[in-house]
Scaffold this motif. Sequence first.
Motif, PDB file in Angstrom:
ATOM      1  N   VAL A   1      45.604  65.235  33.173  1.00  0.00           N
ATOM      2  CA  VAL A   1      46.968  65.181  32.638  1.00  0.00           C
ATOM      3  C   VAL A   1      47.606  63.871  33.094  1.00  0.00           C
ATOM      4  O   VAL A   1      47.400  63.429  34.225  1.00  0.00           O
ATOM      5  CB  VAL A   1      47.793  66.422  33.076  1.00  0.00           C
ATOM      6  CG1 VAL A   1      47.850  66.586  34.590  1.00  0.00           C
ATOM      7  CG2 VAL A   1      49.220  66.356  32.527  1.00  0.00           C
ATOM      8  N   ILE A   2      48.355  63.249  32.192  1.00  0.00           N
ATOM      9  CA  ILE A   2      49.052  62.008  32.535  1.00  0.00           C
ATOM     10  C   ILE A   2      50.421  62.374  33.097  1.00  0.00           C
ATOM     11  O   ILE A   2      51.174  63.122  32.474  1.00  0.00           O
ATOM     12  CB  ILE A   2      49.190  61.097  31.291  1.00  0.00           C
ATOM     13  CG1 ILE A   2      47.795  60.676  30.829  1.00  0.00           C
ATOM     14  CG2 ILE A   2      50.049  59.868  31.608  1.00  0.00           C
ATOM     15  CD1 ILE A   2      47.766  60.041  29.451  1.00  0.00           C
ATOM     16  N   VAL A   3      50.727  61.838  34.279  1.00  0.00           N
ATOM     17  CA  VAL A   3      51.985  62.224  34.931  1.00  0.00           C
ATOM     18  C   VAL A   3      52.992  61.077  35.013  1.00  0.00           C
ATOM     19  O   VAL A   3      54.094  61.247  35.526  1.00  0.00           O
ATOM     20  CB  VAL A   3      51.723  62.813  36.340  1.00  0.00           C
ATOM     21  CG1 VAL A   3      51.009  64.142  36.221  1.00  0.00           C
ATOM     22  CG2 VAL A   3      50.928  61.849  37.220  1.00  0.00           C
ATOM     23  N   GLY A   4      52.625  59.910  34.516  1.00  0.00           N
ATOM     24  CA  GLY A   4      53.588  58.804  34.521  1.00  0.00           C
ATOM     25  C   GLY A   4      53.071  57.617  33.725  1.00  0.00           C
ATOM     26  O   GLY A   4      51.864  57.464  33.547  1.00  0.00           O
ATOM     27  N   GLU A   5      54.012  56.815  33.228  1.00  0.00           N
ATOM     28  CA  GLU A   5      53.653  55.597  32.484  1.00  0.00           C
ATOM     29  C   GLU A   5      54.341  54.415  33.151  1.00  0.00           C
ATOM     30  O   GLU A   5      55.566  54.300  33.081  1.00  0.00           O
ATOM     31  CB  GLU A   5      54.119  55.654  31.013  1.00  0.00           C
ATOM     32  CG  GLU A   5      53.504  56.754  30.178  1.00  0.00           C
ATOM     33  CD  GLU A   5      54.109  58.113  30.443  1.00  0.00           C
ATOM     34  OE1 GLU A   5      55.256  58.172  30.927  1.00  0.00           O
ATOM     35  OE2 GLU A   5      53.431  59.125  30.195  1.00  0.00           O
TER      36      GLU A   5
END
Length: 427
Positions: free
Chosen positions: A306-310
């Motif tokens: 899961v991506i938690v930040g950009e």
Amino acid sequence: MNSPHEAMWQKLGLNLDSHNALLQVLGGAYNDIYLNQKNRPKGMEYFDFVLSEIHGQRIQELLDEQAAGRKIIGSYCVFVPEEICLAGNASLVGLCSGADFAMEEVEKLLPRNTCALIKSTFGFRLGEVCPYLESADMIVGENTCDGKKKAYETLGTILPKKNLYVMDIPQMKSVEGRALLRGEYLRFMKAVEKLTGVTITVESLREGIRTVNTKRAAMHRLLKLRAADPAPISGLDALLANQVFPSDNPARFTDSINKLCDELEKRIEAKEGAFPAKTPRILISGCPMAVPNWKLPAVVESSGAVIVGEESCVGERSTRNQIDDSGTTIDALIDAITDRYFKVDCAVFTPNNDRLQHIKEMVKAYNADGVIHYGLQFCQPYLMESIPVERALEDAEIPCLRVETDYSMEDMGQLKTRVEAFIEQLR
Ligand code: BJ8
């Protein structure tokens, strides 16, 4: 099928056949990537709607405002202050696009080895498929990377209204660099006043600052909630909110983000997530991802992470840091605006150590297990900087995968293999 917006698109001079083809591809990709996700928050329905009407209702809204005397300003970079536009009775819309279009035509005007983001800007103009670009009263370019800087010279000649304004941007975080940016913001303020015929006052500038501060605060609330495990929202959905950020009506956007956050807070309390707890957590860092560039996030989240930040301009680089609105003169407010934007740590700056520090801070703040550095092919600033980023992360014992790609789907298989192997390493 005829769209109720066809007459509007025709009036704007869009090529209806090409535009319909683009919308079909966009709709198909959105269905496959977004609507197939599981455990989506209900609050994402607003963003599904925005996306479905991104070339429809939102354009109609802007055109209605335009008919009532408001101006539309388009921009390609987060250095263009929305605060000044709002203060001068103009709406700012983001113009970066995330899909290849009319590439054969584009490559008659630009070298092949130009990044996909710049090529896509040209493709959308040459293909006559971007209603934002066609309706804008002013298009703002900026001297950031060499690619954009030189490309604007040609873009200026192919815009229908020949309405390009170019902003100079410093390349060093020095006293002189700040003075240059401040001077450019004053010059831009005058250009906006000339365009709209509205004199910007302390009150209107402060109001503009407050509106954007409130919008940024809502985004920050959302970003912080992603620190929870299980993550209450997918990276794809959070990216969509970031993608809509520069173009939606600010007050409505802020309200929708806050409603989404209310829901996410409840999910966190109930330990509900978009993915199960202990799913490997990734921070994406690098080049901006404009609509409909969902390629890498889709690969990551379909590979068990899961991506938690950009750490990106379609992400935290554009939404962090507020502007002090306490100034009582235009000069003081312009100073405060300059202070905020001067902290933007784009890779066009040299040196750019703040960015390395910020990536590490984000890893910690969002409990990320690793970083994927996303560089667009031929993007010198971010590809060059990906090496110091990787080294800084290595020193901090944070796993990092460097990815270099473009908007095509040709490398999907290879990308998936590399991303899966990286995620495996994080487990
Ligand atoms: S502040 S990141 S929005 S310039 S990908 S066109 S850098 S060759 S987009 Fe950007 Fe402003 Fe910086 Fe942000 Fe050039 Fe690289 Fe292409 Fe890029």
